[in-house]
Design a protein around this motif. Structure first.
Motif, PDB file in Angstrom:
ATOM      1  N   GLY A   9       0.845  -1.183   0.000  1.00  9.08           N
ATOM      2  CA  GLY A   9       0.000   0.000   0.000  1.00  9.08           C
ATOM      3  C   GLY A   9       0.884   1.238   0.000  1.00  9.08           C
ATOM      4  N   ALA A  10       0.284   2.392   0.191  1.00  7.29           N
ATOM      5  CA  ALA A  10       1.052   3.634   0.130  1.00  7.29           C
ATOM      6  C   ALA A  10       2.162   3.657   1.172  1.00  7.29           C
ATOM      7  N   PHE A  11       1.844   3.275   2.419  1.00  2.53           N
ATOM      8  CA  PHE A  11       2.845   3.395   3.477  1.00  2.53           C
ATOM      9  C   PHE A  11       3.941   2.347   3.327  1.00  2.53           C
ATOM     10  N   GLY A  12       3.568   1.111   3.021  1.00  6.16           N
ATOM     11  CA  GLY A  12       4.568   0.075   2.841  1.00  6.16           C
ATOM     12  C   GLY A  12       5.506   0.381   1.692  1.00  6.16           C
ATOM     13  N   PHE A 130       3.081  10.826   6.872  1.00  7.17           N
ATOM     14  CA  PHE A 130       2.252  10.515   5.723  1.00  7.17           C
ATOM     15  C   PHE A 130       3.123   9.819   4.692  1.00  7.17           C
ATOM     16  N   ALA A 131       2.559   8.824   4.031  1.00  6.74           N
ATOM     17  CA  ALA A 131       3.319   8.031   3.068  1.00  6.74           C
ATOM     18  C   ALA A 131       3.946   8.903   1.985  1.00  6.74           C
ATOM     19  N   ALA A 132       3.194   9.882   1.502  1.00  5.61           N
ATOM     20  CA  ALA A 132       3.709  10.732   0.421  1.00  5.61           C
ATOM     21  C   ALA A 132       4.955  11.486   0.852  1.00  5.61           C
ATOM     22  N   ASP A 133       4.984  11.941   2.108  1.00  6.72           N
ATOM     23  CA  ASP A 133       6.153  12.666   2.606  1.00  6.72           C
ATOM     24  C   ASP A 133       7.376  11.755   2.673  1.00  6.72           C
ATOM     25  N   ILE A 134       7.183  10.548   3.192  1.00  2.14           N
ATOM     26  CA  ILE A 134       8.298   9.599   3.303  1.00  2.14           C
ATOM     27  C   ILE A 134       8.807   9.223   1.923  1.00  2.14           C
ATOM     28  N   ALA A 135       7.884   8.951   0.993  1.00  2.00           N
ATOM     29  CA  ALA A 135       8.272   8.541  -0.356  1.00  2.00           C
ATOM     30  C   ALA A 135       9.049   9.637  -1.075  1.00  2.00           C
ATOM     31  N   ARG A 136       8.719  10.890  -0.801  1.00  2.00           N
ATOM     32  CA  ARG A 136       9.401  12.014  -1.455  1.00  2.00           C
ATOM     33  C   ARG A 136      10.701  12.391  -0.751  1.00  2.00           C
ATOM     34  N   GLY A 137      11.008  11.714   0.353  1.00  2.00           N
ATOM     35  CA  GLY A 137      12.243  11.988   1.070  1.00  2.00           C
ATOM     36  C   GLY A 137      12.193  13.210   1.949  1.00  2.00           C
ATOM     37  N   LEU A 138      10.974  13.629   2.338  1.00  2.00           N
ATOM     38  CA  LEU A 138      10.850  14.780   3.225  1.00  2.00           C
ATOM     39  C   LEU A 138      11.186  14.367   4.659  1.00  2.00           C
TER      40      LEU A 138
END
Length: 317
Positions: A9-12, A130-138
């Motif tokens: 999913g998004a977080f994983g 939030f998954a989007a933040d982690i994925a973007r390297g924030l």
């Protein structure tokens, strides 16, 4: 030491991307891998590519060969997912990345891990993210909770990256309850804003909701400072104030009397039911959590829920 993530999913997926950026190879398990293998993108994280060092597989026993397994599956699915892994996972570290209380056992994810794979070490990864933040390297800071502090230190070093900073704790109960209960309060806050009763009311719900979270957690053996940290207050603040939160958006839809996509997992709805049953068992008063349970199951309207909470007897803070 090798890392695998169960749940695409998004977080994983975001965690797999973050771990890969930190160096080393990462395996990511998904039920359907065709799209991920072909596009190297998750539809839930548009614009973010999987690094070459992330391999995708649909074989659970293959991914179970890793030393550290991050389980990013919904709380209510964790027991089933673990049952599908035939390997005993002796000596491995299992890190639950979900937030909730299991409806069947009324326990958090760490106890589910212990029951299903008793020869492995259970840990929790939780906090405001939030998954989007982690994925973007924030930049993101999380709590890693493990009762065995020596293993916790090893996991902290293994899973931290330049953009993902992990703080260590041995208070597993406090960490997992903070992550679980904040979702319930986020639904209440979303309903409050959706109904149009204002930011002052939301601040009151967050504060009194935090009191409920702390009351139950301490009763079950948690340390109060854990609830005041990232896994409690930090996650509560993020989730109750952003439409990136699925639980908050679900609450908004209740307040606005709008339909909500049934395909979106809302952990707080099931947690509200579980915590209502659990609080009754231990004899604690948790009126906000109870009202969210009744609200999310259609037993009361938002208007009635607000009226009921406001009509409670006056008392000391």
């Amino acid at each position: 030491m090798s890392i695998a993530v169960i749940g695409a999913g998004a977080f994983g997926t975001a965690l797999a991307i973050s771990m890969a950026r930190g160096g080393g190879d990462v395996a990511l398990w998904a039920r359907d891998i065709s799209s991920l293998q072909e596009t190297r993108q998750s539809p839930r994280l548009p614009g973010v590519n999987l690094p070459d060092s992330v391999s995708v597989t649909a074989e659970l026993d293959e991914i179970a060969q890793a030393d550290t397994l991050l389980l990013s599956v919904p709380m209510q699915s964790m027991s089933s997912a673990l049952s599908q892994i035939s390997a005993p996972l002796d000596g491995k570290s299992l890190v639950a990345c979900c937030k909730g209380i299991d409806l069947a056992s009324l326990t958090g994810p760490a106890e589910v891990l212990r029951q299903k794979k008793p020869l492995a070490t259970a840990a929790i990864l939780t906090g405001p993210s939030f998954a989007a933040d982690i994925a973007r390297g924030l930049p993101t800071a999380l709590t890693l909770a493990c009762e065995d502090d020596e293993i916790g230190q090893s996991l902290q070093l293994q899973l931290s990256t330049p953009a993902l900073r992990l703080y260590r704790s041995t208070d597993v109960v406090g960490a997992e309850l903070g992550g679980a209960l904040k979702n319930v309060i986020a639904i209440a806050c979303g309903a409050c804003i959706g109904q149009g009763i204002g930011d002052s009311a939301r601040a009151a719900l967050m504060t009194r909701g935090f009191a409920e979270m702390t009351r139950l957690a301490i009763h079950l053996g948690a340390r109060p400072e854990t609830l005041a940290g990232l896994s409690g207050m930090g996650d509560l603040a993020l989730t109750c104030m952003s439409e990136q939160s699925r639980n908050y958006r679900f609450g908004l839809s209740l307040g606005r009397q709008e339909p909500f996509d049934p395909g979106i997992t809302v952990e707080g709805a099931k947690t509200a039911e579980a915590v209502t049953r659990l609080s009754q068992q231990v004899g604690l008063d948790m009126p906000i959590c109870k009202m969210v349970y009744h609200l999310s199951t259609g037993q009361v309207s938002v208007t009635d829920a607000i009226r009921t909470l406001l009509s409670r007897p006056l008392k000391e803070e």
